[in-house]
Write a protein that holds these residues in place. Structure first.
Motif: not given
Lengths: 204, 204
Positions: A23-32, A73-75, A107-109, A114-115
């Motif tokens: 899940l962390d890697a998914t967020i990283d990929c979406l942002v990067d 969103t949980g974090k 920020g990140t969320l 949005t992506e």
């Protein structure tokens, strides 16, 4: 035995750790990389998980995406819960609540969500997966906010909340596109002033 | 000879017609398929133009995208110019101006532009191409609006304008994701009420 027991993780713990890494890697990929260039292969590479193993956790890419937003969103909720609970009541809490919403939705969320939202417009499977997560987030934040809105009639509190959320989303988009940070700060300050005024007008 | 002259298009006319067909097809693709699945090949197929011919008009995909947004905003500006010029002065014009901005920033323009903005975040070449177009649109709309703002100090008119634009962008995103249209209408009505109030407070 006790030492051995401590260093060895149970299967459930390993499972949970793999899930979190994905899940962390998914967020990283979406942002990067943005949604279009985010592949399950890239997510697995960043998480250090084999492509076969991901299927034990998520049956489809859309499901992984929705889980990632929920995870984020949980974090965030965990991080903000204490701040929201500590907000002062009445008008002086309004400006502080707007700052917290801006902090939460920018920020990140905001970038990752949005992506996904934009991709979901033309991808029915993804839309199906992320819509309930998005709605649940909106509802739970709204509950938090109305619970500290004091004397304000519920309907007025909701309108103030949704105006703030939509303005914040517009400003978050502006931030992503390199709009002027000074102007964003000015607009947020003006909106806080206006919201306090509206709060005072509507309070009995 | 005169008849022949009328039915045959000049080379410049043909060139212009091809360009327009490509730009309209680009917007169609962005709205129907999203940026990620919009290919130059698909655009050419929809425009009825060969893939080789497109290179006479645009040297890169990013350039074609920026020109498409410019083309769409040009059409929109033409359509709205008369309405903006006819706005009543003073407070009663404020609500009408907000309706026009919402009309302009929602729908096809917003959908196509949001696709490009979001893609531009992770694509430097696209960002380079569309940023000037986006800024020029913002500036020219702002000029229109401040020119009809009457007695309002310029700085106040600008803040009202940018608050409206950012709120509208947030609401347009909400509309694309299937948010509640009744709530959007309610928020827009409330914002009009607030903006008129702010206008009256700031007017000398």
């Amino acid at each position: 035995m006790a030492v051995l027991g401590k260093t060895h993780r149970t299967q459930a713990e390993r499972r949970e750790q793999t899930r979190t890494a994905l899940l962390d890697a998914t967020i990283d990929c979406l942002v990067d990389l943005g949604y279009a260039r985010t592949s399950v292969q890239e997510i697995c590479a960043r998480a250090g998980v084999s492509k076969g193993a991901v299927q034990h956790h998520f049956s489809a890419k859309a499901e992984l995406m929705a889980a990632a937003v929920e995870h984020l969103t949980g974090k965030l909720r965990g991080r903000l819960a204490a701040s929201i609970a500590a907000l002062p009541g009445g008008a002086s809490g309004v400006a502080a609540a707007i700052d917290l919403l801006w902090e939460g939705y920018s920020g990140t969320l905001s970038t990752a969500a949005t992506e996904l939202w934009v991709a979901a417009r033309t991808d029915p499977e993804l839309r199906e997966a992320i819509r309930p997560v998005d709605r649940a987030l909106g509802r739970s934040t709204l509950e938090h906010i109305t619970s500290i809105a004091g004397e304000l009639p519920k309907e007025r509190a909701e309108i103030l909340f949704w105006l703030t959320v939509n303005l914040t989303r517009g400003l978050a988009l502006d931030a992503e596109l390199g709009g002027d940070p000074k102007r964003r700060r000015q607009l947020l300050d003006e909106w806080k002033r206006v919201a306090v005024m509206l709060y005072e007008d509507a309070s009995p």
